[in-house]
Design an enzyme around this catalytic site. Structure first.
Site, PDB file in Angstrom:
ATOM      1  N   ARG A 117       1.853   8.949  -6.514  1.00  0.00           N
ATOM      2  CA  ARG A 117       1.354  10.265  -6.985  1.00  0.00           C
ATOM      3  C   ARG A 117       1.525  10.517  -8.478  1.00  0.00           C
ATOM      4  O   ARG A 117       1.118  11.574  -8.946  1.00  0.00           O
ATOM      5  CB  ARG A 117       2.015  11.411  -6.202  1.00  0.00           C
ATOM      6  CG  ARG A 117       1.823  11.338  -4.706  1.00  0.00           C
ATOM      7  CD  ARG A 117       0.369  11.503  -4.302  1.00  0.00           C
ATOM      8  NE  ARG A 117       0.207  11.604  -2.854  1.00  0.00           N
ATOM      9  CZ  ARG A 117      -0.793  11.062  -2.186  1.00  0.00           C
ATOM     10  NH1 ARG A 117      -1.727  10.362  -2.802  1.00  0.00           N
ATOM     11  NH2 ARG A 117      -0.886  11.194  -0.875  1.00  0.00           N
ATOM     12  N   HIS A 135     -10.574   0.327   1.538  1.00  0.00           N
ATOM     13  CA  HIS A 135     -10.321   1.385   2.523  1.00  0.00           C
ATOM     14  C   HIS A 135     -11.655   1.546   3.257  1.00  0.00           C
ATOM     15  O   HIS A 135     -12.605   2.078   2.700  1.00  0.00           O
ATOM     16  CB  HIS A 135      -9.920   2.653   1.754  1.00  0.00           C
ATOM     17  CG  HIS A 135     -10.022   3.934   2.526  1.00  0.00           C
ATOM     18  ND1 HIS A 135      -8.957   4.796   2.664  1.00  0.00           N
ATOM     19  CD2 HIS A 135     -11.070   4.526   3.167  1.00  0.00           C
ATOM     20  CE1 HIS A 135      -9.347   5.861   3.364  1.00  0.00           C
ATOM     21  NE2 HIS A 135     -10.621   5.718   3.684  1.00  0.00           N
ATOM     22  N   HIS A 151       0.826  -1.210   0.000  1.00  0.00           N
ATOM     23  CA  HIS A 151       0.000   0.000   0.000  1.00  0.00           C
ATOM     24  C   HIS A 151       0.858   1.256   0.000  1.00  0.00           C
ATOM     25  O   HIS A 151       1.464   1.602   1.011  1.00  0.00           O
ATOM     26  CB  HIS A 151      -0.880  -0.023   1.263  1.00  0.00           C
ATOM     27  CG  HIS A 151      -1.972   0.996   1.280  1.00  0.00           C
ATOM     28  ND1 HIS A 151      -3.180   0.749   1.858  1.00  0.00           N
ATOM     29  CD2 HIS A 151      -2.048   2.265   0.813  1.00  0.00           C
ATOM     30  CE1 HIS A 151      -3.967   1.819   1.740  1.00  0.00           C
ATOM     31  NE2 HIS A 151      -3.285   2.751   1.106  1.00  0.00           N
ATOM     32  N   PHE A 180      -4.928  14.222   4.460  1.00  0.00           N
ATOM     33  CA  PHE A 180      -4.560  13.078   5.294  1.00  0.00           C
ATOM     34  C   PHE A 180      -3.321  12.386   4.720  1.00  0.00           C
ATOM     35  O   PHE A 180      -3.174  12.276   3.509  1.00  0.00           O
ATOM     36  CB  PHE A 180      -5.692  12.049   5.304  1.00  0.00           C
ATOM     37  CG  PHE A 180      -6.949  12.501   5.995  1.00  0.00           C
ATOM     38  CD1 PHE A 180      -7.054  12.441   7.376  1.00  0.00           C
ATOM     39  CD2 PHE A 180      -8.036  12.970   5.267  1.00  0.00           C
ATOM     40  CE1 PHE A 180      -8.229  12.826   8.024  1.00  0.00           C
ATOM     41  CE2 PHE A 180      -9.214  13.365   5.902  1.00  0.00           C
ATOM     42  CZ  PHE A 180      -9.308  13.291   7.283  1.00  0.00           C
ATOM     43  N   GLY A 181      -2.455  11.871   5.592  1.00  0.00           N
ATOM     44  CA  GLY A 181      -1.404  10.980   5.113  1.00  0.00           C
ATOM     45  C   GLY A 181      -0.008  11.381   5.528  1.00  0.00           C
ATOM     46  O   GLY A 181       0.283  12.557   5.727  1.00  0.00           O
ATOM     47  N   ASP A 214      -9.155   2.996  -3.037  1.00  0.00           N
ATOM     48  CA  ASP A 214      -8.503   3.587  -1.860  1.00  0.00           C
ATOM     49  C   ASP A 214      -8.508   5.113  -1.888  1.00  0.00           C
ATOM     50  O   ASP A 214      -8.383   5.735  -2.928  1.00  0.00           O
ATOM     51  CB  ASP A 214      -7.069   3.097  -1.711  1.00  0.00           C
ATOM     52  CG  ASP A 214      -6.455   3.599  -0.408  1.00  0.00           C
ATOM     53  OD1 ASP A 214      -7.067   3.378   0.643  1.00  0.00           O
ATOM     54  OD2 ASP A 214      -5.394   4.258  -0.447  1.00  0.00           O
ATOM     55  N   HIS A 259       1.351   5.360  -2.166  1.00  0.00           N
ATOM     56  CA  HIS A 259       0.882   6.345  -3.146  1.00  0.00           C
ATOM     57  C   HIS A 259       2.121   6.966  -3.782  1.00  0.00           C
ATOM     58  O   HIS A 259       2.910   7.597  -3.083  1.00  0.00           O
ATOM     59  CB  HIS A 259       0.028   7.411  -2.448  1.00  0.00           C
ATOM     60  CG  HIS A 259      -1.166   6.834  -1.748  1.00  0.00           C
ATOM     61  ND1 HIS A 259      -2.382   6.661  -2.370  1.00  0.00           N
ATOM     62  CD2 HIS A 259      -1.315   6.332  -0.498  1.00  0.00           C
ATOM     63  CE1 HIS A 259      -3.238   6.112  -1.512  1.00  0.00           C
ATOM     64  NE2 HIS A 259      -2.610   5.896  -0.367  1.00  0.00           N
ATOM     65  N   ASP A 287       1.323   2.557   3.683  1.00  0.00           N
ATOM     66  CA  ASP A 287       0.431   3.668   3.286  1.00  0.00           C
ATOM     67  C   ASP A 287       1.241   4.948   3.102  1.00  0.00           C
ATOM     68  O   ASP A 287       0.794   6.041   3.488  1.00  0.00           O
ATOM     69  CB  ASP A 287      -0.727   3.852   4.290  1.00  0.00           C
ATOM     70  CG  ASP A 287      -1.844   4.751   3.737  1.00  0.00           C
ATOM     71  OD1 ASP A 287      -1.784   5.123   2.538  1.00  0.00           O
ATOM     72  OD2 ASP A 287      -2.765   5.079   4.496  1.00  0.00           O
TER      73      ASP A 287
HETATM   74 ZN   LIG Z   1      -6.752   4.414   2.371  1.00  0.00          ZN
END
Ligand SMILES: [Zn+2]
Length: 422
Positions: A64, A179, A60, A322-323, A152, A62, A304
């Site tokens: 981008r 998610h 998991h 978020f993140g 997600d 990202h 994540d």
């Molecule tokens: Zn998520």
């Protein structure tokens, strides 16, 4: 050829824990054994005192790209992943455009082949533009290289759509990653609901927002028989549902992030580096997650990794996205918070980064002759301090900046090539 000498080979798949040599020949492992004689042909890596594990897989992240290159690219994200010891990363489809069709999937695969430091395994959207309406081109994306589907960033919108997605993915043998949150309970929340959200005056998200959706998804897995994987599971209630599903022999798996097993809602302050979704949980939830990591209820640790460029995070807590970053601190947090703290064994930690996530994807990861030459070599006692400013990632959004650790990835090997060396 690359000869890794005298490392402690720790392979959960073959239950190996012994000091051995590993000889890599191109993209494959040629031989594993004591005192391998390479006739002087191979480059030698001295792994004395280090752990040699199968290549870490992150289920998991990202990256981008396309569309969010201000925050990360496939190149910068995979360099950060290599530093974290990851040899393969699964990237979520919530890019711009969303990875909901084969041409976007192909562009990610091609870009990763050209510029990626590690393997990139795309995850395709479950619905068109992840809007929760029409099914995405799942079959065409599978042909183009996706390893799972997910909307997600948000949950698969309805139980009915989840049923359709599962019915579609089942014959393709693709896991559906969800998610989990209930939008009506989540509504506008920015951290976990509880005494700490009241104290900070921030709008809370009840733990049930997640577990309700986990329960719904497991009902759908029961109905369809499909493979379901719960992303970034963060509450005891969710874990209870997953445990029950496993007892009932459903094909249900889950992952937990390093920030959720390390931090709690007590750590949250008015600093967007503590804002993530799902939010940091209560202490009792965190302790339940650790118990699940130890007893096998949790299948994988997944980062994540969610980069956001400084300008977007440098705003009031309520408005920040978020993140947090995840690749480079994942192993060190596992070693410090779980193994050194006596919560789980080193072998179990390695499993959560290797054979665990591999099983979720339906593949094998092991150290043996003929297997792919992806290895993660790490130290359990190397002392270092994480400096986000030194990261190859384009973003700096982490609550762990300047934290000191014992234990770190020392070399990351993908297809027989050292792609990162500390
Ligand atoms: Zn998520």
């Amino acid at each position: 050829m690359l000869l890794i000498r005298n490392g402690r080979v720790l392979d959960p798949a073959t239950k190996t824990d012994a000091v051995l040599d590993v000889l890599l020949d191109g993209e494959r492992i040629a031989e594993v054994g004591a005192n391998i004689d390479d006739a002087g042909d191979a480059e030698v890596f001295d792994a004395q005192g280090l752990i040699v594990a199968p290549g870490f897989i992150d289920l998991h992240c990202h990256l981008r790209e396309p569309g969010g290159e201000m925050s990360e690219t496939i190149e910068t994200g995979t360099r950060s992943a290599a530093r974290g010891g990851f040899t393969a990363v699964c990237c979520m489809p919530n890019t711009q455009p969303v990875n909901d069709n084969a041409s976007v999937t192909r562009s990610i695969v091609d870009r990763a082949a050209a510029a990626g430091a590690v393997r990139v395994w795309p995850i395709g959207a479950a619905s068109v533009a992840s809007k929760g309406e029409a099914l995405a081109e799942i079959s065409a994306m599978k042909s183009a290289g996706i390893v799972a589907v997910s909307d997600d960033g948000k949950p698969v919108a309805t139980a009915r759509l989840m049923r359709q997605v599962m019915d579609y993915c089942n014959p393709l043998d693709l896991p559906v990653i969800d998610h989990c949150e209930d939008p009506s309970l989540f509504a506008g929340g920015v951290m976990r609901e509880g005494p700490n959200s009241l104290k900070l005056g921030l709008q809370g998200i009840p733990a049930a927002s997640e577990s309700i959706c986990v329960g719904r998804d497991i009902e759908m897995a029961l109905l369809t028989g499909a493979r379901l994987h719960i992303a970034h599971l963060s509450t005891a209630g969710s874990l209870a549902y997953v445990r029950a599903a496993k007892r009932n022999r459903l094909r249900v798996t889950c992952e937990v992030t390093p920030h959720h097993f390390t931090l709690t809602d007590e750590d949250v302050r008015y600093d967007a580096h503590y804002k993530m979704n799902p939010p940091l949980a209560s202490r009792s939830d965190r302790d339940a997650l650790i118990a699940g990591l130890a007893d096998g209820s949790v299948d994988a640790i997944a980062t994540d990794h969610a980069p956001h460029h400084a300008a977007s995070k440098d705003v009031e807590f309520d408005r920040a996205p978020f993140g947090v970053l995840g690749f480079e601190t994942a192993l060190a947090l596992g070693l410090t918070e779980l193994v050194d703290a006596g919560k789980l064994s080193l072998a179990r930690l390695v499993e959560l980064f290797t054979t665990g996530p591999a099983r979720v994807l339906g593949i094998e990861r092991k150290i043996g002759a003929g297997e792919v030459a992806d290895l993660t070599i790490f130290s359990t006692d190397h002392q270092w301090t994480y400096r986000a400013a030194d990261s190859p990632s384009k973003s700096r959004n982490t609550p762990f900046d300047s934290r000191s650790f014992r234990g770190a990835p020392m070399a990351t090997i993908v297809a027989g090539t050292i792609v990162y060396r500390r």
